[in-house]
Write an enzyme that holds these catalytic residues in place. Structure first.
Site, PDB file in Angstrom:
ATOM      1  N   CYS A   1     -29.968  34.664 -87.751  1.00  0.00           N
ATOM      2  CA  CYS A   1     -30.400  35.378 -86.281  1.00  0.00           C
ATOM      3  C   CYS A   1     -29.518  36.655 -85.817  1.00  0.00           C
ATOM      4  O   CYS A   1     -29.849  37.257 -84.993  1.00  0.00           O
ATOM      5  CB  CYS A   1     -30.231  34.171 -84.965  1.00  0.00           C
ATOM      6  SG  CYS A   1     -31.779  33.001 -85.331  1.00  0.00           S
TER       7      CYS A   1
ATOM      8  N   ASN B   1     -38.599  32.695 -81.264  1.00  0.00           N
ATOM      9  CA  ASN B   1     -37.370  33.430 -82.085  1.00  0.00           C
ATOM     10  C   ASN B   1     -37.685  33.533 -83.440  1.00  0.00           C
ATOM     11  O   ASN B   1     -38.393  32.593 -84.409  1.00  0.00           O
ATOM     12  CB  ASN B   1     -36.292  31.938 -82.090  1.00  0.00           C
ATOM     13  CG  ASN B   1     -35.098  32.431 -83.008  1.00  0.00           C
ATOM     14  OD1 ASN B   1     -34.948  33.549 -83.395  1.00  0.00           O
ATOM     15  ND2 ASN B   1     -34.278  31.583 -82.964  1.00  0.00           N
TER      16      ASN B   1
ATOM     17  N   HIS C   1     -30.596  38.555 -78.597  1.00  0.00           N
ATOM     18  CA  HIS C   1     -31.342  37.705 -79.672  1.00  0.00           C
ATOM     19  C   HIS C   1     -32.245  36.827 -78.703  1.00  0.00           C
ATOM     20  O   HIS C   1     -31.564  36.066 -77.911  1.00  0.00           O
ATOM     21  CB  HIS C   1     -30.558  37.004 -80.715  1.00  0.00           C
ATOM     22  CG  HIS C   1     -31.318  35.908 -81.437  1.00  0.00           C
ATOM     23  ND1 HIS C   1     -32.339  36.354 -82.297  1.00  0.00           N
ATOM     24  CD2 HIS C   1     -30.919  34.429 -81.667  1.00  0.00           C
ATOM     25  CE1 HIS C   1     -32.844  35.394 -82.710  1.00  0.00           C
ATOM     26  NE2 HIS C   1     -32.077  34.200 -82.432  1.00  0.00           N
TER      27      HIS C   1
HETATM   28  N1  COA Z   1     -40.504  18.520 -76.669  1.00  0.00           N
HETATM   29  C1  COA Z   1     -40.388  17.454 -76.047  1.00  0.00           C
HETATM   30  N2  COA Z   1     -39.048  16.823 -76.078  1.00  0.00           N
HETATM   31  C2  COA Z   1     -38.369  17.177 -77.089  1.00  0.00           C
HETATM   32  C3  COA Z   1     -38.667  18.458 -77.768  1.00  0.00           C
HETATM   33  C4  COA Z   1     -39.982  19.039 -77.767  1.00  0.00           C
HETATM   34  N3  COA Z   1     -40.593  19.941 -78.398  1.00  0.00           N
HETATM   35  N4  COA Z   1     -37.581  18.582 -78.730  1.00  0.00           N
HETATM   36  C5  COA Z   1     -36.538  17.825 -78.417  1.00  0.00           C
HETATM   37  N5  COA Z   1     -37.029  17.233 -77.481  1.00  0.00           N
HETATM   38  C6  COA Z   1     -36.393  15.787 -76.941  1.00  0.00           C
HETATM   39  C7  COA Z   1     -35.374  15.575 -77.653  1.00  0.00           C
HETATM   40  O1  COA Z   1     -35.671  14.632 -78.842  1.00  0.00           O
HETATM   41  C8  COA Z   1     -34.179  14.879 -76.702  1.00  0.00           C
HETATM   42  O2  COA Z   1     -34.689  13.488 -76.492  1.00  0.00           O
HETATM   43  P1  COA Z   1     -33.666  12.303 -76.358  1.00  0.00           P
HETATM   44  O3  COA Z   1     -32.787  12.712 -75.415  1.00  0.00           O
HETATM   45  O4  COA Z   1     -34.728  11.090 -76.166  1.00  0.00           O
HETATM   46  O5  COA Z   1     -33.120  11.924 -77.750  1.00  0.00           O
HETATM   47  C9  COA Z   1     -34.469  15.731 -75.557  1.00  0.00           C
HETATM   48  O6  COA Z   1     -35.721  16.366 -75.690  1.00  0.00           O
HETATM   49  C10 COA Z   1     -33.156  16.474 -74.994  1.00  0.00           C
HETATM   50  O7  COA Z   1     -33.104  17.249 -76.443  1.00  0.00           O
HETATM   51  P2  COA Z   1     -31.949  18.521 -76.407  1.00  0.00           P
HETATM   52  O8  COA Z   1     -31.739  18.654 -78.093  1.00  0.00           O
HETATM   53  O9  COA Z   1     -30.820  17.768 -75.903  1.00  0.00           O
HETATM   54  O10 COA Z   1     -32.806  19.508 -75.644  1.00  0.00           O
HETATM   55  P3  COA Z   1     -31.955  20.960 -75.319  1.00  0.00           P
HETATM   56  O11 COA Z   1     -31.975  20.885 -73.897  1.00  0.00           O
HETATM   57  O12 COA Z   1     -30.739  20.997 -76.075  1.00  0.00           O
HETATM   58  O13 COA Z   1     -33.010  21.779 -75.941  1.00  0.00           O
HETATM   59  C11 COA Z   1     -33.133  23.284 -77.784  1.00  0.00           C
HETATM   60  C12 COA Z   1     -33.250  21.943 -77.405  1.00  0.00           C
HETATM   61  C13 COA Z   1     -33.346  23.350 -79.363  1.00  0.00           C
HETATM   62  C14 COA Z   1     -34.008  24.027 -77.175  1.00  0.00           C
HETATM   63  C15 COA Z   1     -31.912  23.911 -77.490  1.00  0.00           C
HETATM   64  O14 COA Z   1     -30.815  23.195 -78.056  1.00  0.00           O
HETATM   65  C16 COA Z   1     -31.409  25.109 -78.088  1.00  0.00           C
HETATM   66  O15 COA Z   1     -32.108  26.226 -77.674  1.00  0.00           O
HETATM   67  N6  COA Z   1     -30.289  25.391 -79.078  1.00  0.00           N
HETATM   68  C17 COA Z   1     -29.836  26.465 -79.853  1.00  0.00           C
HETATM   69  C18 COA Z   1     -30.874  27.200 -80.527  1.00  0.00           C
HETATM   70  C19 COA Z   1     -30.252  28.548 -80.808  1.00  0.00           C
HETATM   71  O16 COA Z   1     -29.654  29.355 -80.189  1.00  0.00           O
HETATM   72  N7  COA Z   1     -30.216  28.545 -82.301  1.00  0.00           N
HETATM   73  C20 COA Z   1     -29.414  29.594 -82.865  1.00  0.00           C
HETATM   74  C21 COA Z   1     -30.257  30.887 -83.405  1.00  0.00           C
HETATM   75  S1  COA Z   1     -31.548  30.464 -84.478  1.00  0.00           S
END
Ligand code: COA
Length: 336
Positions: A119, A290, A260
């Site tokens: 990214c 993304n 980004h």
């Molecule tokens: N729909 C519904 N629930 C979902 C889901 C979806 N698409 N994806 C994950 N969940 C669930 C998880 O399973 C978890 O459930 P649990 O608590 O029962 O285990 C819950 O939602 C929370 O998951 P979590 O990973 O804590 O969510 P989050 O708030 O961290 O959001 C992302 C997830 C991926 C959006 C976030 O972590 C993120 O943006 N990460 C960084 C991405 C990034 O910058 N990458 C670098 C560049 S590529």
């Protein structure tokens, strides 16, 4: 450190172009294929829809973005000296996607290469291209961010499949002796300790493709979202703040933060740390998700074409990605 003045040559973006595939995957579509819902996706990420390339590969999108760019400039493909393609989804391991783009656009006098920084790929490529210009040897460098993320996305994994989309965008760098415009500073970093949190495990020399790697779904993006989120927020916010500090920039000096587009909450945290209001933040994550190396030039192209970016505007570009890789780049917009 302002590197552009060593030869009194500034590297300026003089043209932009983009390509986004026609097929739209909205959040409703994901409700139909995995256990998720529109409300979760929008509140946790800011994404409403993303694009998918159905026929063609990363080089096709990159070439289309370059062709779009050439429509807006007098520069001809045969005048291009260097093509840098930032991507994590090359058409093949080799030859480089840059070679395929070279042939597709008819840049018959160019050399080029691919740059792998996930990214942060476009930022790293932009600084690399700027250095080639500032060195004085090259006059026209195409910097392209292109990723067909759908090629490495597991559409049964709700943690990742809702996040990514396909797109390409390109900028042309040319030299100028006017130090008011162009790329003025950058702070770029890698930290390989991030390798476990965000990767594609198989297909490389460490774990070549086999029946087993396919069965275990190791040819797809793996992300520990929570772990990446924490370091991304800190990494992007800190480096954006630091580049302001070392260039004596106050928040009112900045026309736009160009982040980004991985997650709206990471973007908001970065803007807050910089003291930049939300109306000065380029956003299109809602429409494209993304797109990895393409997010930043896509924002630049759209905002410039809609008249929101003007010559003389100070921009801070910032990214965080797999590796880990991250950084910020300060430039002054130079196109009328
Ligand atoms: N729909 C519904 N629930 C979902 C889901 C979806 N698409 N994806 C994950 N969940 C669930 C998880 O399973 C978890 O459930 P649990 O608590 O029962 O285990 C819950 O939602 C929370 O998951 P979590 O990973 O804590 O969510 P989050 O708030 O961290 O959001 C992302 C997830 C991926 C959006 C976030 O972590 C993120 O943006 N990460 C960084 C991405 C990034 O910058 N990458 C670098 C560049 S590529």
């Amino acid at each position: 450190m302002q590197s552009q003045n060593r030869n009194n040559i500034n590297a300026v973006i003089t043209a932009v172009g983009m390509y986004t595939p026609e097929k739209i995957l909205d959040n409703k579509y994901f409700e139909s294929i995995v256990e998720t819902n529109d409300e979760w996706i929008v509140t946790r990420t800011g994404i409403k829809e993303r694009r998918m390339m159905e026929n063609g590969a990363t080089s096709d999108m990159a070439a289309k973005a370059c062709e779009d760019l050439f429509k807006t400039t007098n520069v001809k493909p045969e005048e291009i000296d260097v093509i840098i393609v930032a991507t994590v989804t090359p058409d093949m391991f080799f030859p480089a996607t840059a070679c395929l783009v070279q042939e597709k656009i008819g840049a018959k006098n160019a050399w080029g290469f691919d740059l792998s920084a996930a990214c942060s790929g476009f930022l790293f490529a932009l600084q690399t291209g700027a250095s080639l210009i500032q060195g004085g040897t090259y006059k026209k460098v195409l910097v392209v961010g292109s990723d067909k993320m759908s090629a490495i996305t597991d559409y049964t994994d709700r943690n990742t499949c809702i996040l990514f989309g396909d797109a390409a965008s390109a900028v042309l760098l040319e030299p100028s002796t006017d130090s008011n415009y162009g790329i003025k500073d950058s702070m770029l970093f890698v930290d390989g300790s991030g390798k476990e949190a965000l990767n594609m495990k198989a297909g490389g020399s460490a774990l070549p493709a086999s029946e087993d790697t396919v069965k275990q779904k190791l040819h797809y993006i793996f992300q520990d979202g929570k772990a990446v989120f924490k370091v991304a927020v800190k990494g992007m916010a800190d480096v954006s703040y630091e580049i302001m500090q070392r260039n004596g920039l106050k928040s009112e000096d900045i026309s736009y933060l160009v982040p980004h587009q991985a997650n709206l909450r990471i973007i908001a945290a970065t803007a807050e740390r910089m003291g930049v209001s939300q109306d000065k933040v380029m956003i299109n994550i809602d429409r494209y998700g993304n797109t990895t190396a393409a997010t930043i030039p896509l924002c630049l192209t759209e905002y410039y074409r809609s008249g929101k970016v003007k010559k003389g505007d100070n921009l801070i570009l910032a990214a965080f990605g797999a590796g880990y890789t991250w950084g910020a780049l300060y430039l002054t917009w130079g196109i009328d």
